[in-house]
Design a protein around this motif. Structure first.
Motif, mmCIF file in Angstrom:
data_model
loop_
_atom_site.group_PDB
_atom_site.id
_atom_site.type_symbol
_atom_site.label_atom_id
_atom_site.label_comp_id
_atom_site.label_asym_id
_atom_site.label_seq_id
_atom_site.Cartn_x
_atom_site.Cartn_y
_atom_site.Cartn_z
ATOM 1 N N SER A 196 0.850 -1.192 0.000
ATOM 2 C CA SER A 196 0.000 0.000 0.000
ATOM 3 C C SER A 196 0.885 1.241 0.000
ATOM 4 O O SER A 196 2.080 1.170 0.241
ATOM 5 C CB SER A 196 -0.924 -0.006 1.219
ATOM 6 O OG SER A 196 -0.171 0.007 2.410
ATOM 7 N N ILE A 197 0.279 2.373 -0.279
ATOM 8 C CA ILE A 197 1.007 3.636 -0.286
ATOM 9 C C ILE A 197 1.246 4.032 1.169
ATOM 10 O O ILE A 197 0.311 4.082 1.966
ATOM 11 C CB ILE A 197 0.207 4.730 -1.019
ATOM 12 C CG1 ILE A 197 -0.032 4.344 -2.483
ATOM 13 C CG2 ILE A 197 0.912 6.073 -0.922
ATOM 14 C CD1 ILE A 197 1.211 4.256 -3.328
ATOM 15 N N THR A 198 2.489 4.318 1.511
ATOM 16 C CA THR A 198 2.825 4.662 2.888
ATOM 17 C C THR A 198 3.015 6.174 3.042
ATOM 18 O O THR A 198 3.194 6.900 2.058
ATOM 19 C CB THR A 198 4.122 3.962 3.330
ATOM 20 O OG1 THR A 198 5.188 4.435 2.510
ATOM 21 C CG2 THR A 198 4.000 2.451 3.209
ATOM 22 N N LYS A 199 3.000 6.604 4.276
ATOM 23 C CA LYS A 199 3.241 8.014 4.570
ATOM 24 C C LYS A 199 4.648 8.407 4.140
ATOM 25 O O LYS A 199 4.869 9.532 3.689
ATOM 26 C CB LYS A 199 3.080 8.266 6.079
ATOM 27 C CG LYS A 199 1.686 8.016 6.594
ATOM 28 C CD LYS A 199 1.653 8.196 8.100
ATOM 29 C CE LYS A 199 0.307 7.843 8.668
ATOM 30 N NZ LYS A 199 0.268 8.031 10.121
ATOM 31 N N ASP A 200 5.567 7.482 4.274
ATOM 32 C CA ASP A 200 6.951 7.747 3.885
ATOM 33 C C ASP A 200 7.052 8.005 2.378
ATOM 34 O O ASP A 200 7.792 8.885 1.942
ATOM 35 C CB ASP A 200 7.845 6.579 4.294
ATOM 36 C CG ASP A 200 9.320 6.917 4.190
ATOM 37 O OD1 ASP A 200 9.689 8.052 4.558
ATOM 38 O OD2 ASP A 200 10.094 6.055 3.732
ATOM 39 N N GLU A 201 6.301 7.235 1.578
ATOM 40 C CA GLU A 201 6.315 7.439 0.127
ATOM 41 C C GLU A 201 5.750 8.807 -0.232
ATOM 42 O O GLU A 201 6.247 9.480 -1.143
ATOM 43 C CB GLU A 201 5.515 6.339 -0.574
ATOM 44 C CG GLU A 201 6.188 4.985 -0.547
ATOM 45 C CD GLU A 201 5.316 3.880 -1.112
ATOM 46 O OE1 GLU A 201 5.837 3.132 -1.958
ATOM 47 O OE2 GLU A 201 4.139 3.766 -0.708
ATOM 48 N N LEU A 219 6.871 14.466 -1.827
ATOM 49 C CA LEU A 219 6.859 15.904 -1.541
ATOM 50 C C LEU A 219 8.275 16.482 -1.611
ATOM 51 O O LEU A 219 8.454 17.632 -2.021
ATOM 52 C CB LEU A 219 6.247 16.173 -0.161
ATOM 53 C CG LEU A 219 4.724 16.038 -0.078
ATOM 54 C CD1 LEU A 219 4.265 16.109 1.364
ATOM 55 C CD2 LEU A 219 4.042 17.113 -0.899
ATOM 56 N N LEU A 220 9.265 15.690 -1.217
ATOM 57 C CA LEU A 220 10.655 16.148 -1.299
ATOM 58 C C LEU A 220 11.053 16.461 -2.739
ATOM 59 O O LEU A 220 11.868 17.362 -2.976
ATOM 60 C CB LEU A 220 11.598 15.098 -0.713
ATOM 61 C CG LEU A 220 11.836 15.168 0.785
ATOM 62 C CD1 LEU A 220 12.740 14.026 1.233
ATOM 63 C CD2 LEU A 220 12.402 16.495 1.209
ATOM 64 N N LYS A 235 10.478 19.853 -3.407
ATOM 65 C CA LYS A 235 11.209 20.701 -2.465
ATOM 66 C C LYS A 235 10.343 21.130 -1.272
ATOM 67 O O LYS A 235 10.476 22.243 -0.766
ATOM 68 C CB LYS A 235 11.805 21.910 -3.173
ATOM 69 C CG LYS A 235 12.874 21.518 -4.177
ATOM 70 C CD LYS A 235 13.490 22.720 -4.818
ATOM 71 C CE LYS A 235 14.648 22.417 -5.725
ATOM 72 N NZ LYS A 235 14.576 21.386 -6.661
ATOM 73 N N ILE A 236 9.457 20.236 -0.850
ATOM 74 C CA ILE A 236 8.644 20.468 0.347
ATOM 75 C C ILE A 236 8.997 19.375 1.334
ATOM 76 O O ILE A 236 8.786 18.196 1.063
ATOM 77 C CB ILE A 236 7.136 20.426 0.024
ATOM 78 C CG1 ILE A 236 6.788 21.514 -0.996
ATOM 79 C CG2 ILE A 236 6.318 20.595 1.297
ATOM 80 C CD1 ILE A 236 5.376 21.448 -1.509
ATOM 81 N N GLU A 237 9.535 19.779 2.487
ATOM 82 C CA GLU A 237 9.953 18.797 3.481
ATOM 83 C C GLU A 237 8.904 18.704 4.583
ATOM 84 O O GLU A 237 8.715 19.642 5.354
ATOM 85 C CB GLU A 237 11.311 19.182 4.073
ATOM 86 C CG GLU A 237 11.897 18.100 4.925
ATOM 87 C CD GLU A 237 13.326 18.396 5.351
ATOM 88 O OE1 GLU A 237 13.759 17.803 6.333
ATOM 89 O OE2 GLU A 237 13.986 19.223 4.697
ATOM 90 N N ILE A 238 8.216 17.570 4.619
ATOM 91 C CA ILE A 238 7.203 17.295 5.633
ATOM 92 C C ILE A 238 7.569 15.972 6.290
ATOM 93 O O ILE A 238 7.852 14.993 5.607
ATOM 94 C CB ILE A 238 5.786 17.176 5.008
ATOM 95 C CG1 ILE A 238 5.386 18.460 4.275
ATOM 96 C CG2 ILE A 238 4.753 16.796 6.045
ATOM 97 C CD1 ILE A 238 5.036 19.616 5.154
ATOM 98 N N THR A 297 -5.064 19.691 2.976
ATOM 99 C CA THR A 297 -5.507 18.469 2.319
ATOM 100 C C THR A 297 -4.707 18.310 1.035
ATOM 101 O O THR A 297 -4.723 19.187 0.171
ATOM 102 C CB THR A 297 -7.013 18.535 2.006
ATOM 103 O OG1 THR A 297 -7.720 18.791 3.222
ATOM 104 C CG2 THR A 297 -7.500 17.232 1.413
ATOM 105 N N LEU A 298 -4.014 17.198 0.947
ATOM 106 C CA LEU A 298 -3.143 16.918 -0.193
ATOM 107 C C LEU A 298 -3.850 15.948 -1.127
ATOM 108 O O LEU A 298 -4.353 14.920 -0.691
ATOM 109 C CB LEU A 298 -1.832 16.315 0.318
ATOM 110 C CG LEU A 298 -0.753 15.995 -0.683
ATOM 111 C CD1 LEU A 298 -0.271 17.281 -1.362
ATOM 112 C CD2 LEU A 298 0.416 15.327 0.018
ATOM 113 N N LYS A 299 -3.899 16.291 -2.442
ATOM 114 C CA LYS A 299 -4.549 15.432 -3.429
ATOM 115 C C LYS A 299 -3.522 14.444 -3.992
ATOM 116 O O LYS A 299 -2.419 14.835 -4.363
ATOM 117 C CB LYS A 299 -5.151 16.268 -4.549
ATOM 118 C CG LYS A 299 -6.328 17.119 -4.093
ATOM 119 C CD LYS A 299 -6.840 17.983 -5.214
ATOM 120 C CE LYS A 299 -6.102 19.233 -5.196
ATOM 121 N NZ LYS A 299 -6.353 20.489 -5.349
ATOM 122 N N LEU A 300 -3.897 13.189 -4.044
ATOM 123 C CA LEU A 300 -3.014 12.136 -4.542
ATOM 124 C C LEU A 300 -3.686 11.387 -5.683
ATOM 125 O O LEU A 300 -4.892 11.122 -5.623
ATOM 126 C CB LEU A 300 -2.709 11.111 -3.441
ATOM 127 C CG LEU A 300 -2.127 11.607 -2.133
ATOM 128 C CD1 LEU A 300 -2.188 10.522 -1.087
ATOM 129 C CD2 LEU A 300 -0.707 12.054 -2.350
#
Length: 149
Positions: free
Chosen positions: A92-97, A102-103, A106-109, A139-142
């Motif tokens: 599954s898609i993980t938070k880490d992915e 986002l990196l 150039k967005i570091e979360i 809210t981030l769209k994926l």
């Protein structure tokens, strides 16, 4: 003796308050332990200036977070992953992915600040909540697509 409390003291007052205490208690306990300072005009003015500076920094931080929120909400991430039968993902898609994707923008979360309602196990459109702090959430769209070999 009047003292300016540098931290909350149970039964006496909260941080930033000026309270009247007995000389011995103020000198031997509160000031000696760093819980208070003698309330002179110089100390009070310095404390107020520090509080104003902290408030300005806080306001600047909140403005930056609001800008980041707008950036995240206008962004549409596309992630590719291997797909099996019935458009089901391998894993599954993980938070880490999501954080790694986002990196690339150039967005570091930190992945700890990303929340996904249900596990993303198939292709399609989804959303993730990004907690930025100070009660500001984006809210981030994926979009999840099949990986091309």
């Amino acid at each position: 003796m009047k003292v300016l409390l540098l931290e909350n003291v149970q039964g006496l007052g909260k941080k930033g308050e000026i309270v009247e205490v007995k000389d011995g208690y103020g000198q031997n306990f509160l000031i000696a332990k760093g819980k208070a300072k003698h309330a002179t005009n110089e100390v009070i003015n310095k404390y107020k200036a520090e509080q104003r500076k902290l408030a300005e920094l806080e306001a600047l931080k909140i403005a930056e977070l609001k800008q980041l929120k707008q950036t995240l909400e206008s962004l549409h991430l596309v992630l590719e992953k291997k797909v099996g039968a019935n458009d089901t993902l391998f894993g599954s898609i993980t938070k880490d992915e999501i954080a790694q994707a986002l990196l690339a923008h150039k967005i570091e979360i930190d992945k700890k600040h990303i929340e996904i309602d249900k596990a993303i196990k198939h292709i399609g459109d989804f959303s993730a909540l990004v907690k930025l702090g100070h009660s500001i959430n984006a809210t981030l769209k994926l979009t999840i697509k099949a990986q091309k070999d």
